[in-house]
Write a protein that holds these residues in place. Structure first.
Motif, PDB file in Angstrom:
ATOM      1  N   TRP A  57      -4.328   6.738  10.258  1.00 53.80           N
ATOM      2  CA  TRP A  57      -4.837   5.921   9.158  1.00 53.80           C
ATOM      3  C   TRP A  57      -4.047   4.610   9.058  1.00 53.80           C
ATOM      4  CZ3 TRP A  57      -5.399   7.805   3.354  1.00 53.80           C
ATOM      5  CH2 TRP A  57      -6.154   6.847   2.654  1.00 53.80           C
ATOM      6  N   SER A  60      -5.153   2.155  11.692  1.00 53.38           N
ATOM      7  CA  SER A  60      -6.585   1.918  11.805  1.00 53.38           C
ATOM      8  C   SER A  60      -6.942   0.613  11.088  1.00 53.38           C
ATOM      9  CB  SER A  60      -7.347   3.081  11.178  1.00 53.38           C
ATOM     10  OG  SER A  60      -7.222   3.053   9.757  1.00 53.38           O
ATOM     11  N   TYR A  66      -4.255   2.777   3.235  1.00 51.42           N
ATOM     12  CA  TYR A  66      -3.209   3.811   3.281  1.00 51.42           C
ATOM     13  C   TYR A  66      -1.967   3.342   2.524  1.00 51.42           C
ATOM     14  CZ  TYR A  66       0.762   6.465   5.047  1.00 51.42           C
ATOM     15  OH  TYR A  66       1.918   7.201   5.126  1.00 51.42           O
TER      16      TYR A  66
END
Length: 449
Positions: A57, A60, A66
């Motif tokens: 995450w 990404s 996050y």
């Protein structure tokens, strides 16, 4: 695990047999440790999943979400409890982890196989060696480079038992019971040393008034548990109040978890029938809270702490140039191995002891390499050392992940090569020819002690 009298007859003339290192303990202790390790293995798998999820995450296209979630603030400001979710995980959830570790440590030394000083000596010395040598190696690297990251000296001193057991589960090793118990005990003592380091070296802005106020709910908690009262609706609020006041005092809040654990009695009271009547309150609490610790508290902490944006190849290069990252990686892989293996070898030779006949020094070496998996507490100390999100903190996380992965791979090579031997030893440990429910090897071991 640790030293115990040899099961073989001594030489003529009444000369006492040489002590033996990593001999089998009692069968009851074997069963209890096996149950703990099963739960920690499941927790280790969840820890791996949480870590991978955080890394994916954070790197990404939705990585900003996050970090926004990690830094989201919730709480009550006056008692310094207006914390981000990341800090709630490190300061709050990890207090549960250290509470369970404290219960386990107290039980080991009060009612477990480690209540005998001669038996406890080896894992305690090994744990100390596994703390001192990595710290010295890290400091040596930082001094030679002139870096300002010396305050991170304690980062590579921790061993993550859940992660280590997850690796063992993946490689399907049949590690002998004595070595598994040694690994667990070493990690628990390691955790106690770590919480002492955190309390003495990473507590800031001490406010004695709050620390004194914490003694009130702590005293009430101790009074209730000594009376063997286990009502959660009474104990949980007192535990939270102790934690909150310790947090407000400037002492790291996870210390409250260990202090609360040390107040819980291990043995049953005489009125309840004594130790023979069943498990004590510490074992009851440990049984109830270990799934919460291993299955929720540690994975959630890992999720919020392990997420680091690598920034591609350039980010790895930057981390590799940072002496902090170099020192951590070397200390985890080399320092932990040398510290634990060297300390174990030294205490064995100075006591004129021998390894159990079923084991070789390569087994101890493989276990020492495996103990270089430092994750949960290492991530916590990295945040305390450099501040969440700082450059050194990010590089430290990269080093912790890299060093832990390297230690896991090297340990896999060593332990996997001995797996067939472990399988034969484990098969012998399960033979129960007389059908009384206790394996014959443990009967012989207990009968000769």
């Amino acid at each position: 695990m640790a030293s115990a009298p040899s099961n073989r007859p001594g030489p003529p003339g009444g000369t006492p047999p040489q002590p033996r290192v990593f001999a089998r303990g009692s069968y009851l202790e074997y069963r209890r440790v096996a149950e703990i390790l099963r739960k920690e293995t499941v927790g280790g798998a969840l820890l791996l999943i949480a870590t991978v999820a955080a890394l994916v995450w954070a790197n990404s296209p939705a990585g900003d979400a996050y970090f926004a979630l990690r830094d989201l603030h919730l709480g009550y400001a006056p008692w310094h409890l207006d914390l981000s979710l990341g800090h709630w995980a490190s300061d709050g959830l990890l207090a549960i982890f250290f509470f369970v570790a404290g219960l386990e440590l107290k039980r080991e030394f009060v009612a477990g196989d480690l209540r005998k000083p001669s038996t406890a000596l080896v894992p305690i010395v090994a744990a100390c060696g596994g703390v001192v040598v990595p710290a010295l190696l890290y400091v040596g690297v930082l001094l030679t480079t002139g870096s300002e990251g010396l305050k991170g000296w304690a980062i590579p001193t921790a061993t993550d038992i859940a992660f280590a057991l997850a690796v063992l589960a993946v490689i399907s090793t049949h590690l002998p019971a004595a070595l598994r118990t040694f690994l667990l005990t070493l990690a628990v003592v390691d955790d106690l040393i770590a919480i002492g380091i955190i309390a003495f070296f990473y507590s800031t802005g001490l406010e004695p008034v709050f620390l004194l106020l914490a003694l009130i709910p702590l005293g009430l908690f101790a009074f209730l548990v000594q009376k063997r009262i286990r009502a959660w609706y009474l104990l949980a609020p007192l535990g939270f109040a102790t934690w909150a006041l310790v947090h407000a005092s400037g002492v790291h809040a996870t210390v409250a978890g260990v202090v609360l654990a040390f107040t819980v009695p291990v043995l049953r009271s005489a009125k309840a029938g004594g130790p023979e009547a069943g498990p004590g309150l510490a074992e009851v609490f440990e049984h109830r809270l270990r799934p919460l610790s291993a299955g929720v508290a540690v994975p959630v902490f890992a999720f919020f702490s392990a997420g680091v944006a690598f920034g591609g190849l350039e980010g790895f290069v930057d981390a590799a140039k940072d002496p902090v990252a170099i020192g951590i990686a070397l200390a985890l892989v080399v320092g932990k191995t040398l510290g634990i293996f060297g300390s174990t070898w030294l205490v064995t030779k100075t006591r004129h002891a021998n390894l159990d006949p079923d084991l070789k020094w390569i087994d101890v070496f493989g276990l020492s390499v495996l103990a270089g998996i430092g994750f949960t507490v290492s991530l916590l100390i990295a945040e305390l050392s450099f501040g969440l999100g700082s450059a050194h903190d990010e590089h430290a996380k990269v080093a912790i992940l890299t060093g832990s992965l390297t230690a896991a791979l090297l340990a896999t090579v060593v332990l996997r090569a001995r797996n067939r031997h472990y399988e034969r030893v484990e098969a012998l440990e399960k033979v129960d020819a007389d059908g009384d429910g206790v394996p014959d090897l443990f009967q012989r071991s207990e009968g000769s002690s």
